[in-house]
Design a protein around this motif. Structure first.
Motif, PDB file in Angstrom:
ATOM      1  N   GLY A   3       0.802  -1.224   0.000  1.00  0.00           N
ATOM      2  CA  GLY A   3       0.000   0.000   0.000  1.00  0.00           C
ATOM      3  C   GLY A   3       0.833   1.272   0.000  1.00  0.00           C
ATOM      4  O   GLY A   3       0.366   2.319   0.430  1.00  0.00           O
ATOM      5  N   ASN A   4       2.062   1.178  -0.475  1.00  0.00           N
ATOM      6  CA  ASN A   4       2.926   2.362  -0.549  1.00  0.00           C
ATOM      7  C   ASN A   4       3.032   2.773  -2.009  1.00  0.00           C
ATOM      8  O   ASN A   4       3.484   2.017  -2.850  1.00  0.00           O
ATOM      9  CB  ASN A   4       4.305   1.961   0.024  1.00  0.00           C
ATOM     10  N   PHE A   5       2.596   3.994  -2.295  1.00  0.00           N
ATOM     11  CA  PHE A   5       2.703   4.508  -3.662  1.00  0.00           C
ATOM     12  C   PHE A   5       3.790   5.550  -3.665  1.00  0.00           C
ATOM     13  O   PHE A   5       3.872   6.379  -2.764  1.00  0.00           O
ATOM     14  CB  PHE A   5       1.383   5.144  -4.078  1.00  0.00           C
ATOM     15  N   SER A   6       4.629   5.501  -4.668  1.00  0.00           N
ATOM     16  CA  SER A   6       5.673   6.488  -4.681  1.00  0.00           C
ATOM     17  C   SER A   6       6.018   6.870  -6.104  1.00  0.00           C
ATOM     18  O   SER A   6       6.063   6.036  -6.999  1.00  0.00           O
ATOM     19  CB  SER A   6       6.841   5.955  -3.850  1.00  0.00           C
ATOM     20  N   SER A   7       6.194   8.180  -6.306  1.00  0.00           N
ATOM     21  CA  SER A   7       6.380   8.705  -7.647  1.00  0.00           C
ATOM     22  C   SER A   7       7.677   9.511  -7.686  1.00  0.00           C
ATOM     23  O   SER A   7       8.117  10.049  -6.665  1.00  0.00           O
ATOM     24  CB  SER A   7       5.172   9.580  -7.980  1.00  0.00           C
ATOM     25  N   PHE A  44       2.154   8.291  -1.044  1.00  0.00           N
ATOM     26  CA  PHE A  44       1.103   8.135  -0.028  1.00  0.00           C
ATOM     27  C   PHE A  44       1.085   6.690   0.429  1.00  0.00           C
ATOM     28  O   PHE A  44       1.607   5.796  -0.240  1.00  0.00           O
ATOM     29  CB  PHE A  44      -0.267   8.562  -0.565  1.00  0.00           C
ATOM     30  N   MET A  45       0.478   6.495   1.579  1.00  0.00           N
ATOM     31  CA  MET A  45       0.300   5.150   2.106  1.00  0.00           C
ATOM     32  C   MET A  45      -1.191   4.910   2.260  1.00  0.00           C
ATOM     33  O   MET A  45      -1.921   5.801   2.692  1.00  0.00           O
ATOM     34  CB  MET A  45       0.901   5.055   3.501  1.00  0.00           C
ATOM     35  N   SER A  46      -1.619   3.728   1.962  1.00  0.00           N
ATOM     36  CA  SER A  46      -3.029   3.420   2.138  1.00  0.00           C
ATOM     37  C   SER A  46      -3.343   3.383   3.628  1.00  0.00           C
ATOM     38  O   SER A  46      -2.442   3.228   4.458  1.00  0.00           O
ATOM     39  CB  SER A  46      -3.345   2.066   1.521  1.00  0.00           C
ATOM     40  N   ASP A 101      -4.661   1.069   5.109  1.00  0.00           N
ATOM     41  CA  ASP A 101      -4.388  -0.273   5.629  1.00  0.00           C
ATOM     42  C   ASP A 101      -2.972  -0.692   5.279  1.00  0.00           C
ATOM     43  O   ASP A 101      -2.698  -1.851   5.005  1.00  0.00           O
ATOM     44  CB  ASP A 101      -5.413  -1.272   5.087  1.00  0.00           C
ATOM     45  N   TYR A 102      -2.075   0.280   5.267  1.00  0.00           N
ATOM     46  CA  TYR A 102      -0.704   0.001   4.865  1.00  0.00           C
ATOM     47  C   TYR A 102      -0.095  -1.130   5.682  1.00  0.00           C
ATOM     48  O   TYR A 102      -0.304  -1.220   6.892  1.00  0.00           O
ATOM     49  CB  TYR A 102       0.174   1.252   5.034  1.00  0.00           C
ATOM     50  N   GLY A 103       0.667  -1.965   5.006  1.00  0.00           N
ATOM     51  CA  GLY A 103       1.402  -2.999   5.716  1.00  0.00           C
ATOM     52  C   GLY A 103       0.802  -4.380   5.538  1.00  0.00           C
ATOM     53  O   GLY A 103       1.473  -5.371   5.780  1.00  0.00           O
TER      54      GLY A 103
HETATM   55  C1  NAG Z   1       7.749   3.396  -0.275  1.00  0.00           C
HETATM   56  O1  NAG Z   1       8.324   3.172  -1.543  1.00  0.00           O
HETATM   57  C2  NAG Z   1       9.428   3.995  -1.853  1.00  0.00           C
HETATM   58  C3  NAG Z   1       9.873   3.691  -3.255  1.00  0.00           C
HETATM   59  O2  NAG Z   1       9.883   2.342  -3.513  1.00  0.00           O
HETATM   60  C4  NAG Z   1      10.546   3.764  -0.846  1.00  0.00           C
HETATM   61  O3  NAG Z   1      11.610   4.648  -1.114  1.00  0.00           O
HETATM   62  C5  NAG Z   1      10.000   4.027   0.546  1.00  0.00           C
HETATM   63  O4  NAG Z   1      10.987   3.722   1.489  1.00  0.00           O
HETATM   64  C6  NAG Z   1       8.798   3.147   0.781  1.00  0.00           C
HETATM   65  N1  NAG Z   1       8.280   3.463   2.091  1.00  0.00           N
HETATM   66  C7  NAG Z   1       8.065   2.523   2.992  1.00  0.00           C
HETATM   67  C8  NAG Z   1       7.594   2.977   4.319  1.00  0.00           C
HETATM   68  O5  NAG Z   1       8.262   1.344   2.759  1.00  0.00           O
END
Ligand code: NAG
Ligand code: NAG
Ligand code: NAG
Ligand code: NAG
Ligand code: NAG
Ligand code: NAG
Ligand code: NAG
Ligand code: NAG
Length: 802
Positions: free
Chosen positions: A232-236, A242-244, A246-248
């Motif tokens: 649930g981790n989106f990263s651009s 953002f994190m959902s 219900d992350y994890g």
């Molecule tokens: C979320 O994903 C990004 C890119 O993959 C990463 O750099 C970041 O550490 C991740 N965050 C977590 C909390 O896992």
């Protein structure tokens, strides 16, 4: 009746389609899948995804990938389609993997509507991977083509959005072809949502009014990639993450650009067999452009959703579709004396300015607009008192109209003097609201002519078909309220030395809170939800710690709910700092208000009329935010003076919101509000009569709070002034009788207000306040205003001297 039987047939054919599926893992060279055998599908080794022909309309199929598992309402969720804008016939249409290595889709045995245009010297095969990726590869393992490179409206975990790909929404709830909303990397490397129709295009996310650094985005990384992971981790690459909620958890997830222009992250709820929203980009639906076309204004109503209304003097272009907007019923003349300006407060039209003119007085701005003739349909005038700074924006076109009590600007609309003045309201007509609920109503049904299996069907199947037309996924649960987009500028930031949980709230241990509250000794409040204690945290901040009476609530559910509360953020709401979920303990930690509650302050007579007015206004703003910005997810359900806390400036902050949600998770049936809640005297009649519970219950309680505050009396009073009638009557009745019974007396209000304020207050304002409060406590919930209407009215009277 004929329609029904046709429908039934279709339903049955779809049912057989779903249940009799014969599945393969591989499509090899020289073989094909046919629309005449839609039950033959490719499945992923883990069974999660299927690929095959999916019916989208009258004798029309798309080759698609979907989640194998149906939702509880028997709906399939489509993830990807090859030919969304060109469905193929049910007869003689095939997907074939040619000996050359090309994968082609032929319509009616002759036209190629889609192809991968691949070539392979060695033999190739088509596989559906466990990730949902449909891959054409050679036996040596070389990928020739993959569906992940050509997304439609959905991004799956591990699927990269790149400079070459974009998500495009569906046209409507019932039409799966390409719509006008797009998620893409812009030329400046920023990930954006854009409304892009043939007639105009416009960026609406991130907020176009903000500069990129204000949104936490960076233009400097040219790699233009974004990806979601299964946790649930989106990263651009533009630093948007953002994190959902219900992350994890390892769940099936999908990020979908829905047909309403909002992008939502969904997680699959295995037990509920539904998709649950765990994040969405836009909280205020009116911020999404395009739904209300030119010359119309979007406003959001908690009871009915988004509405469009034509500007005064304009009428709808296409009475069935608001996206066409409105057209003028008048002709503007360029003669200066022939026009006047009508003002619409709290209204903005984003963009399409003729220019920005600084240092213009209001009159200069008005004259400029008159001089510009047809190039100025209206103007927006902003004057900042503090620095004497003014700006004038003549509007060449009136697009992206948006009305919100939060917005302080006013638009001045040019009208011919000859046009008749008409009453204007923001509430006139509804736009199709985004529906997550299949059972409300289905879209139009096209006529289809399937003749396959026959038999008896169930109403349930009918329903899913009606909802499911067009092959797009409909989700049947409302789950997430108000996830404010928190762009995390610097996720390593850790000022207080805390370990922040993904939701931005701190997780406390029970021992920590026990210590902070000195073993739960200093009780400062008590309610249905639990007891509140004063505590001093390790960093010396004073906090309010609430021990909830929620037995047997799962930690994950509690966390999901709490993280939602943690993201509500408004100056008139108590700020949530953290929580504790350890063993059977469930505690919430929030900011502490030195001035205590409104109830305490009323009891000690420490509030003058100005403060009371400010408290009424601030409380209304806090509640309006809960109701409207949160898509009516958070009802307070226990608005009373004890739950309105005062800060050092006597500004109110609403406390205890959202708990109604937390406490009621035990009965997870459809009715979230099956038990009565609230406090006697403040409860709306709906509770008693078992009527549907809407945000209007809070409006009612708010009205009572205002009456209590203005009169200084309790909700039940002894009618001491009437010797013959010494029974207790409700405060509402008493105030109403005073107002109506003594209409001839000009100063009924003097009989009503708190005696300690007498002679020292603005009677006009108090009279207005009491009138608003009386509207809020109407028996009929439809007669009550919404909280934002209350804010509008109070705001309007705030600076008026009577
Ligand atoms: C979320 O994903 C990004 C890119 O993959 C990463 O750099 C970041 O550490 C991740 N965050 C977590 C909390 O896992
Ligand atoms: C879906 O929308 C497209 C584009 O407007 C249109 O051409 C098509 O006919 C629509 N399909 C249905 C089934 O309404
Ligand atoms: C750009 O973004 C990508 C993907 O998020 C990341 O791997 C890379 O390190 C970033 N480059 C710079 C210079 O920050
Ligand atoms: C787009 O513009 C054309 C030509 O001006 C007009 O006919 C059409 O109705 C417009 N469409 C919409 C959706 O406004
Ligand atoms: C808006 O117009 C009304 C009269 O129609 C006027 O009383 C009011 O002052 C105007 N408001 C502003 C902000 O100009
Ligand atoms: C606006 O006017 C003030 C005084 O009239 C002047 O000092 C200021 O420089 C002007 N600002 C601009 C941007 O023209
Ligand atoms: C609302 O629309 C109806 C027709 O649908 C019209 O009669 C009425 O005047 C409109 N009300 C306002 C305030 O514009
Ligand atoms: C329904 O079928 C009739 C006759 O086949 C056709 O003329 C009509 O256009 C169809 N309606 C729709 C909405 O496709």
């Amino acid at each position: 009746m004929k329609l029904t039987s046709t429908l039934l047939l279709v339903v049955l054919s779809l049912a057989s389609f779903a249940s009799l599926a014969s599945s393969f893992n591989t499509l090899s060279q020289g073989s094909s899948l046919s629309t005449e055998k839609p039950e033959a599908v490719l499945t992923s080794p883990n069974g999660v995804f299927s690929a095959g022909f999916y019916p989208v309309g009258e004798n029309a199929y798309c080759f698609a990938v979907w989640f194998t598992q149906q939702t509880r309402s028997h709906h399939l969720t489509v993830i990807w389609t090859a030919n969304r804008d060109q469905p193929v016939n049910g007869r003689l249409s095939k997907l074939s993997l040619l000996e050359t290595g090309d994968l082609i889709l032929t319509d009616a045995g002759q036209f190629t509507v889609w192809a991968t245009s691949t070539l392979s010297r060695s033999s190739a095969q088509l596989n559906l991977y466990n990730t949902g990726n449909l891959v054409l590869r050679t036996l040596e393992g070389e990928n020739l083509w993959e569906s992940f490179d050509f997304p439609t409206d959905t991004l799956l975990p591990q699927q990269f959005l790149t400079r070459n790909t974009k998500l495009v929404s569906s046209r409507s709830q019932s039409n799966y072809s390409s719509g006008f909303y797009k998620l893409l990397f812009d030329y400046d490397n920023i990930l954006r949502l854009v409304y892009d129709s043939p007639n105009f295009s416009s960026i609406y996310w991130p907020d176009p009014g903000l500069l990129s650094w204000d949104t936490g985005r960076s233009r400097h990384n040219n790699s233009r990639t974004a990806v979601l992971d299964s946790l649930g981790n989106f990263s651009s690459s533009d630093r948007f993450t953002f994190m959902s909620t219900d992350y994890g958890q390892m769940l099936h997830r999908r990020l979908t650009l829905d047909y309403d222009g909002n992008i939502r992250l969904y997680s699959w709820d295995e037990q509920g067999e539904t998709w649950v929203v765990s994040w969405q980009a836009i909280q205020k639906p009116c911020k999404i452009h395009g739904m209300c076309g030119e010359n119309s204004i979007c406003s959001y109503f908690p009871d009915s959703g988004r509405k469009c209304s034509c500007l005064p003097g304009y009428r709808m272009r296409n009475p069935t579709d608001w996206s066409y907007g409105c057209e003028a019923e008048f002709v503007l003349s360029c003669k200066k004396t022939a026009s006047y300006f009508q003002n619409l407060s709290h209204t903005q039209f984003y963009g399409n300015d003729y220019g920005m003119f600084l240092n213009h007085t209001f009159h200069e701005c008005k004259n400029l607009c008159l001089k510009l003739c047809e190039d100025c349909k209206a103007f927006q005038y902003v004057f900042k008192k503090e620095d004497g700074f003014s700006s004038c924006y003549p509007k060449a076109l009136l697009r992206n109209g948006y009305h919100s009590p939060d917005f302080t600007g006013t638009i001045y609309l040019k009208m011919p003097k000859s046009a008749k003045k008409k009453p204007f309201s923001y509430a006139n007509s509804t736009v199709e609201p985004f529906s997550l609920d299949c059972s409300i109503e289905g879209p139009l049904q096209p006529n289809r002519t399937y003749l396959r299996s026959r038999g008896n069907g169930t109403v349930k199947l009918m329903l899913w078909f009606v909802c499911g037309l067009g092959g797009l996924e409909i989700v049947c649960i409302f789950s997430v309220c108000c996830l404010l987009v928190r762009t995390r500028k610097n996720s390593g930031e850790n000022k207080q030395g805390y370990l922040f949980t993904p939701t931005g709230l701190r997780k406390f241990t029970y021992a920590e809170l026990k210590k902070a509250t000195k073993g739960f000794t200093e009780e400062i409040g008590r309610g249905a939800g639990g007891i509140v204690y004063r505590g001093v945290l390790a960093d010396n901040r004073v906090a309010a710690v609430k021990r909830l009476n929620v037995a047997n609530q799962g930690e994950d559910i509690f966390l999901a709910e709490v993280s939602i509360l943690g993201r509500l953020n408004h100056m008139h709401l108590i700020e949530m700092w953290g929580y504790c979920a350890q063993g059977k303990h469930r505690l919430l930690v929030s900011e502490y208000m030195e001035h205590g509650s409104l109830a305490q302050n009323l009891a000690s007579n420490s509030l003058d009329w100005k403060k009371r007015f400010e408290i009424a206004l601030g409380t209304a703003k806090g509640l309006a935010y809960l109701h409207e910005e949160c898509l009516e997810w958070v009802l307070h359900c226990d608005v009373k003076p004890e739950n309105i806390l005062l800060d050092s400036d006597y500004q109110p902050k609403v406390a205890d919101f959202g708990l109604s949600k937390l406490q009621n998770r035990g009965d997870s049936s459809n009715s979230t509000f099956s038990r009565m809640r609230g406090t006697r005297g403040y409860m709306a009649p709906e509770w008693v009569f078992n009527l549907p519970i809407t945000s209007k219950v809070d409006v009612y309680s708010y009205g009572i709070v205002v009456l209590v505050m203005v009169t200084g009396k309790s909700t039940q009073i002894h009618a001491v002034d009437d010797a013959a009638d010494r029974e207790r009557k409700s405060l509402v009745t008493w105030v109403r009788e005073k107002k109506n019974g003594e209409a001839t007396k000009t100063c009924w209000i003097e009989d009503v207000i708190d005696p300690i304020m007498e002679g020292r207050c603005d009677m006009g304002k108090m009279e207005m306040l009491v009138s608003v409060a009386l509207q809020c406590v109407e028996e009929d919930k439809n007669a009550r205003p919404t909280m934002s209407q209350v804010v509008d009215v109070l705001h309007h009277h705030k600076d008026i001297r009577h």
